[in-house]
Design an enzyme around this catalytic site. Structure first.
Site, PDB file in Angstrom:
ATOM      1  N   ASN A   1       0.570  -1.087  -0.132  1.00 39.71           N
ATOM      2  CA  ASN A   1      -0.017  -0.350  -0.202  1.00 39.71           C
ATOM      3  C   ASN A   1       0.623   1.256   0.104  1.00 39.71           C
ATOM      4  OD1 ASN A   1       0.557  -0.772   2.509  1.00 39.71           O
ATOM      5  ND2 ASN A   1      -0.739   0.236   3.602  1.00 39.71           N
TER       6      ASN A   1
ATOM      7  N   GLU B   1      -2.804  -4.562  -2.879  1.00 41.05           N
ATOM      8  CA  GLU B   1      -3.605  -5.771  -4.209  1.00 41.05           C
ATOM      9  C   GLU B   1      -3.803  -5.127  -5.357  1.00 41.05           C
ATOM     10  OE1 GLU B   1      -4.871  -4.799  -0.915  1.00 41.05           O
ATOM     11  OE2 GLU B   1      -5.660  -6.838  -0.745  1.00 41.05           O
TER      12      GLU B   1
HETATM   13  N1  THU Z   1      -5.232  -1.547   2.701  1.00 47.82           N
HETATM   14  C1  THU Z   1      -5.160  -1.990   1.770  1.00 47.82           C
HETATM   15  O1  THU Z   1      -3.473  -2.363   0.802  1.00 47.82           O
HETATM   16  N2  THU Z   1      -5.452  -3.695   0.935  1.00 47.82           N
HETATM   17  C2  THU Z   1      -7.043  -3.928   1.451  1.00 47.82           C
HETATM   18  O2  THU Z   1      -7.264  -4.483   1.130  1.00 47.82           O
HETATM   19  C3  THU Z   1      -7.495  -3.215   2.905  1.00 47.82           C
HETATM   20  C4  THU Z   1      -6.380  -1.566   3.013  1.00 47.82           C
HETATM   21  C5  THU Z   1      -4.658  -0.240   3.055  1.00 47.82           C
HETATM   22  C6  THU Z   1      -4.901   0.698   2.185  1.00 47.82           C
HETATM   23  C7  THU Z   1      -4.537   1.864   3.738  1.00 47.82           C
HETATM   24  O3  THU Z   1      -3.140   1.963   2.908  1.00 47.82           O
HETATM   25  C8  THU Z   1      -4.292   0.946   4.446  1.00 47.82           C
HETATM   26  O4  THU Z   1      -4.554  -0.079   4.496  1.00 47.82           O
HETATM   27  C9  THU Z   1      -5.267   1.482   5.653  1.00 47.82           C
HETATM   28  O5  THU Z   1      -6.768   1.535   4.668  1.00 47.82           O
END
Ligand code: THU
Length: 160
Positions: free
Chosen positions: A62, A75
């Site tokens: 992320n 993802e």
């Molecule tokens: N996040 C992801 O990378 N994947 C997910 O499926 C859920 C949330 C990240 C987005 C954000 O940077 C952090 O987790 C908190 O929501």
């Protein structure tokens, strides 16, 4: 009126060690990516690794932004990288690991709804199911044989 019943089947492994060797390796790649996540605002680090049918493993994490909605989940970072760089390849398997700096994540963390929609697009495009494994930092690993289990009633090109 009729009722439609939808069944979702997940397999749950007690620990990562119960997974097949190639999936342990894929999950390790997801953890490596997770450790490089840029998540200074949520402090919630997520990594995803994809095995392609050309043997390549691509990963993503992320990426957050001071303008919060401009950030992107692990993802989608990973699957868009695969789509951008290996447009002819199919994604066979996906491993996801998530951990929070604030509290231990001991249960499997599923991909968010927006990521499910993005993954669905590629599963439909490639006409091949994507096996998805997801976990927290440690503990159980959940597995779905297809994205379809995680997103029933998907919105897809048939509506356009
Ligand atoms: N996040 C992801 O990378 N994947 C997910 O499926 C859920 C949330 C990240 C987005 C954000 O940077 C952090 O987790 C908190 O929501």
């Amino acid at each position: 009126m009729k009722k439609i019943k939808i069944e979702t089947v997940l397999q749950v492994y007690d620990t990562i060690n119960e997974l097949p060797k190639d999936i342990i390796n894929l999950m390790e790649r997801a953890v490596e990516a997770r450790n490089k996540a840029y998540a200074p605002y949520s402090k919630f680090n997520v990594g995803a690794a994809l095995l392609l049918n050309n043997g390549e493993i691509v990963s993503g994490n992320n990426q957050e932004n001071a303008s919060y909605p401009s950030g992107l989940c692990a993802e989608r970072t990973a699957i868009y990288y695969a789509g951008a760089n290996y447009p002819e390849a199919a994604v066979l398997k996906m491993a996801i690991s998530a951990t929070s700096i604030n509290k231990p994540t001991l249960e499997p963390i599923p991909p968010c709804g927006a990521c499910r929609q993005a993954i669905a697009e590629y599963e439909i495009k490639q006409k091949q199911l994507i096996e998805i494994y997801f976990m927290g930092e440690t503990g159980k690993v959940a597995m779905s044989k297809s994205l379809k289990n995680l997103l029933p009633f998907v919105f897809d090109k048939s509506a356009l």
